[in-house]
Enzyme design. Structure first.
Site, PDB file in Angstrom:
ATOM      1  N   GLY A  76      54.039  67.552 -28.766  1.00  0.00           N
ATOM      2  CA  GLY A  76      53.281  66.991 -29.881  1.00  0.00           C
ATOM      3  C   GLY A  76      52.237  67.946 -30.425  1.00  0.00           C
ATOM      4  O   GLY A  76      51.720  67.752 -31.521  1.00  0.00           O
ATOM      5  N   GLY A  88      47.847  66.913 -33.149  1.00  0.00           N
ATOM      6  CA  GLY A  88      48.451  68.212 -32.861  1.00  0.00           C
ATOM      7  C   GLY A  88      47.454  69.270 -32.402  1.00  0.00           C
ATOM      8  O   GLY A  88      47.811  70.430 -32.232  1.00  0.00           O
ATOM      9  N   ARG A 143      49.942  79.633 -23.626  1.00  0.00           N
ATOM     10  CA  ARG A 143      50.471  79.489 -22.268  1.00  0.00           C
ATOM     11  C   ARG A 143      51.720  80.352 -22.153  1.00  0.00           C
ATOM     12  O   ARG A 143      52.421  80.587 -23.138  1.00  0.00           O
ATOM     13  CB  ARG A 143      50.885  78.053 -21.977  1.00  0.00           C
ATOM     14  CG  ARG A 143      49.973  76.997 -22.463  1.00  0.00           C
ATOM     15  CD  ARG A 143      50.305  75.697 -21.777  1.00  0.00           C
ATOM     16  NE  ARG A 143      51.344  74.934 -22.457  1.00  0.00           N
ATOM     17  CZ  ARG A 143      51.544  73.642 -22.214  1.00  0.00           C
ATOM     18  NH1 ARG A 143      50.809  73.003 -21.308  1.00  0.00           N
ATOM     19  NH2 ARG A 143      52.484  72.985 -22.848  1.00  0.00           N
ATOM     20  N   ASP A 149      57.460  64.062 -17.745  1.00  0.00           N
ATOM     21  CA  ASP A 149      57.381  65.047 -18.837  1.00  0.00           C
ATOM     22  C   ASP A 149      56.407  66.165 -18.483  1.00  0.00           C
ATOM     23  O   ASP A 149      56.323  67.154 -19.209  1.00  0.00           O
ATOM     24  CB  ASP A 149      56.955  64.375 -20.151  1.00  0.00           C
ATOM     25  CG  ASP A 149      55.714  63.512 -19.989  1.00  0.00           C
ATOM     26  OD1 ASP A 149      55.724  62.628 -19.110  1.00  0.00           O
ATOM     27  OD2 ASP A 149      54.730  63.718 -20.724  1.00  0.00           O
ATOM     28  N   ASN A 150      55.680  66.009 -17.377  1.00  0.00           N
ATOM     29  CA  ASN A 150      54.760  67.055 -16.935  1.00  0.00           C
ATOM     30  C   ASN A 150      55.256  67.735 -15.659  1.00  0.00           C
ATOM     31  O   ASN A 150      54.459  68.267 -14.888  1.00  0.00           O
ATOM     32  CB  ASN A 150      53.358  66.475 -16.712  1.00  0.00           C
ATOM     33  CG  ASN A 150      52.706  66.045 -18.017  1.00  0.00           C
ATOM     34  OD1 ASN A 150      53.074  66.523 -19.094  1.00  0.00           O
ATOM     35  ND2 ASN A 150      51.751  65.138 -17.939  1.00  0.00           N
ATOM     36  N   ASP A 164      50.957  71.683 -17.547  1.00  0.00           N
ATOM     37  CA  ASP A 164      50.179  70.692 -18.303  1.00  0.00           C
ATOM     38  C   ASP A 164      48.909  70.277 -17.573  1.00  0.00           C
ATOM     39  O   ASP A 164      48.800  69.180 -17.024  1.00  0.00           O
ATOM     40  CB  ASP A 164      51.025  69.440 -18.628  1.00  0.00           C
ATOM     41  CG  ASP A 164      51.664  69.582 -20.002  1.00  0.00           C
ATOM     42  OD1 ASP A 164      51.683  70.713 -20.533  1.00  0.00           O
ATOM     43  OD2 ASP A 164      52.139  68.582 -20.541  1.00  0.00           O
TER      44      ASP A 164
HETATM   45  P1  AMP Z   1      50.138  64.713 -21.935  1.00  0.00           P
HETATM   46  O1  AMP Z   1      49.697  63.436 -21.309  1.00  0.00           O
HETATM   47  O2  AMP Z   1      49.013  65.619 -22.384  1.00  0.00           O
HETATM   48  O3  AMP Z   1      51.144  65.442 -21.133  1.00  0.00           O
HETATM   49  O4  AMP Z   1      50.828  64.307 -23.320  1.00  0.00           O
HETATM   50  C1  AMP Z   1      51.775  63.292 -23.463  1.00  0.00           C
HETATM   51  C2  AMP Z   1      52.422  63.385 -24.817  1.00  0.00           C
HETATM   52  O5  AMP Z   1      51.445  63.226 -25.856  1.00  0.00           O
HETATM   53  C3  AMP Z   1      53.118  64.697 -25.100  1.00  0.00           C
HETATM   54  O6  AMP Z   1      54.252  64.395 -25.855  1.00  0.00           O
HETATM   55  C4  AMP Z   1      52.084  65.465 -25.884  1.00  0.00           C
HETATM   56  O7  AMP Z   1      52.666  66.443 -26.697  1.00  0.00           O
HETATM   57  C5  AMP Z   1      51.471  64.349 -26.725  1.00  0.00           C
HETATM   58  N1  AMP Z   1      50.099  64.660 -27.155  1.00  0.00           N
HETATM   59  C6  AMP Z   1      48.974  64.671 -26.392  1.00  0.00           C
HETATM   60  N2  AMP Z   1      47.897  64.995 -27.132  1.00  0.00           N
HETATM   61  C7  AMP Z   1      48.325  65.201 -28.396  1.00  0.00           C
HETATM   62  C8  AMP Z   1      47.700  65.567 -29.638  1.00  0.00           C
HETATM   63  N3  AMP Z   1      46.391  65.757 -29.728  1.00  0.00           N
HETATM   64  N4  AMP Z   1      48.485  65.688 -30.718  1.00  0.00           N
HETATM   65  C9  AMP Z   1      49.796  65.478 -30.646  1.00  0.00           C
HETATM   66  N5  AMP Z   1      50.450  65.130 -29.532  1.00  0.00           N
HETATM   67  C10 AMP Z   1      49.737  64.988 -28.419  1.00  0.00           C
HETATM   68 MG    MG Z   2      52.419  66.753 -21.160  1.00  0.00          MG
END
Ligand code: AMP
Ligand code: MG
Length: 529
Positions: free
Chosen positions: A111, A145, A202, A281-282, A291
């Site tokens: 994202g 994003g 990264r 997903d992590n 992540d």
């Molecule tokens: P995470 O918990 O950080 O691993 O994120 C879970 C999901 O949310 C992933 O698909 C990330 O890409 C998306 N995501 C987290 N923060 C953002 C953001 N600020 N903008 C867009 N997507 C995000």
């Molecule tokens: Mg993630």
């Protein structure tokens, strides 16, 4: 975005973008939010106002053949903020799903992460360069994003700290501020604030996650799933690609993923790292820590501790539960892969490898931490009684193990361990139990085959003097938010040699100060980043 004049500043770079070349992508380009029935979408980073390099990893830069002179140039910050592309870069956001906190969450995807390309260095190694916080992609859903400075500092520092601690991890090349503000409601309590934005570059051989396989499997898209599995084996596990029998090849590969995951988690446990959001997903297919969000480090030893306030209720991702969660995540991966196997058995055999490798690695780590030649079955009780004592007496894990090598095994006392206690009353109450434990321990050490100098060396290479304590990262963040980046540089430098005593830097090895016990950022972190 066209290739640009900055090109001449950089040496010629060799990109080999196998992922986008060999795998089917989204026919539509760009960041319009949508469900995508493909493995990625081509999308450019969104330029930012005023990129400035805040920090970089010397080791990672050298590994990528970037010399220090280049890194100082404004052009470097432009490229690693996503404002300019170099020839050979083909930016994309990957599509994946995942189980979040135990529930299937559907399509997630990158994202806010955008891969620039797969750089082949002078040694022929493949390094995927990925910007985190680079702007909208089809997978941004309702978010922006972007990434804030505080979480980018945390990801940057921890990636490199874990590497130097000897834990498999994705790496970080650079940390750039964007000159733009990002709004975040840190504790989701209706108090949004505007914060400085940042982008981390990264780096890893591959950013493929368990969730990349789960998404096509969940949609019954076996063709896409098969292509991704074959690709991953070919590109990221070439040793298994040699096996001509496809069934055997896939079985070996899955077992390898299980082994790597076990090895990684055993080393998290060794250094007291808590990931905080072990959603599928992590989880990296290469068994790398990936992540870095609301992660934390154990100060006082407590298997029930989690840094993640979003997980405070169930504590699913608490320190002591991480091995079980890693295994559960592998079972999710196995069920996604099942359609590619004749039956469950080969996958079951792989899953079994997880337990075997975890136990073997964890025991080897325990032997090294305690200073034994090898870990014997009889040592289990000694270790478990130590854990119980550390927990009930509120003892700092890092300081305790580091100081344990200072014990005189002919006349053990608590003196070398005093620093490790947080609470004087608890220390006093526990003292007789610790003395009894130390007597047992000393006897075990005296009977061991290692010489005193070998033992000390072994212990000091398994028990870091410095870890990226939550309050240390937060102090560097507080300074950075006032425009002073020296704290980041110092901490990065300390963490380059975590097993060495660094004279003059004793304060970086100090236990958590009282003010940090309940402070946001130090003991409580949310997913808001
Ligand atoms: P995470 O918990 O950080 O691993 O994120 C879970 C999901 O949310 C992933 O698909 C990330 O890409 C998306 N995501 C987290 N923060 C953002 C953001 N600020 N903008 C867009 N997507 C995000
Ligand atoms: Mg993630």
């Amino acid at each position: 975005m066209a290739a640009n004049p900055l090109q001449n500043t950089f040496p010629p770079l060799r990109f080999d973008n196998a992922f986008v070349r060999e795998l089917p992508g989204d026919p539509e380009r760009g960041g319009r939010p949508r469900q995508v029935q493909a493995l990625y979408t081509r999308v450019d980073p969104t330029p930012v106002l005023a990129p400035k390099l805040v920090a970089h990893s010397k080791e990672m830069a050298a590994r990528l053949d970037f010399d220090e002179g280049l890194i100082e140039l404004a052009e470097f910050a432009e490229v690693f903020a996503g404002n300019a592309l170099l020839e050979g870069m083909e930016p994309y956001a990957a599509n994946y799903g995942g189980h979040q906190f135990g529930q299937w969450a559907g399509q997630l995807g990158d994202g806010r992460a955008i891969t620039l390309g797969e750089l082949i260095n002078a040694q022929g190694e493949r390094w995927e360069l990925q910007l985190k916080g680079a702007g909208l992609t089809p997978y941004s859903r309702t978010a922006d994003g972007r990434a804030v400075l505080r979480s980018s500092i945390r990801e940057f520092l921890c990636s490199e700290a874990m590497h130097h601690l000897g834990v498999p991890t994705t790496r970080a090349l650079s940390l750039v501020t964007t000159g733009e503000k990002v709004v975040r409601d840190m504790f989701y309590d209706g108090n949004p604030r505007s914060e400085p934005g940042a982008i981390v570059c990264r780096v890893a051989p591959s950013f493929i996650r368990f969730g990349n396989f789960e998404l096509p499997a969940s949609r019954g898209d076996l063709e896409l799933l098969t292509r991704l599995v074959d690709f991953t084996i070919r590109r990221d596990f070439p040793e298994h690609a040699q096996e001509p029998d496809v069934a055997k090849q896939r079985e070996q590969w899955f077992a390898d993923v299980c082994e790597r995951t076990a090895y990684m988690v055993a080393h998290w446990m060794r250094v007291g790292f808590v990931h905080g959001v072990m959603n599928t997903d992590n989880m990296s297919i290469l068994g790398l820590a990936i992540d870095y969000g609301p992660y934390g480090w154990i100060d006082n030893f407590d298997p029930n501790w989690t840094p993640n306030t979003t997980d405070a209720q169930g504590r699913r991702y608490r320190y002591g539960h991480q091995p079980q969660i890693a295994f559960w995540n592998l079972t999710r991966l196995a069920s996604a892969l099942l359609p590619l196997f004749k039956d469950e058995e080969p996958l079951q055999r792989g899953l079994q490898r997880f337990g075997e490798v975890f136990v073997a690695t964890d025991r080897a780590n325990a032997a090294a931490k305690l200073g034994f030649g090898t870990f014997a079955d009889d040592d289990v009780d000694l270790l478990h009684s130590l854990y119980a004592l550390l927990m009930s007496a509120e003892v700092d894990m890092t300081i305790f193990f580091r100081s344990l090598s200072e014990i005189d095994v002919n006349a053990p006392t608590l003196a070398p361990l005093e620093e490790a206690f947080y609470d004087e009353d608890k220390r006093k109450a526990a003292e007789p139990h610790f003395l009894a434990w130390l007597a047992r321990y000393a006897q075990r050490v005296r009977a061991d085959s290692l010489s005193p100098s070998e033992r000390r060396k072994r212990m000091r290479s398994a028990n870091p003097r410095y870890v990226l304590r939550n309050y240390l990262a937060q102090q560097a963040i507080d300074r950075a938010e006032r425009g002073d980046y020296a704290g980041i540089h110092e901490l990065l430098d300390v963490m380059r040699r975590p097993y060495d005593d660094q004279p003059g830097r004793e304060h970086y090895a100090a236990k958590r100060p009282e003010w940090a016990r309940e402070r946001a950022g130090c003991s409580m972190l949310s997913c808001s980043s």
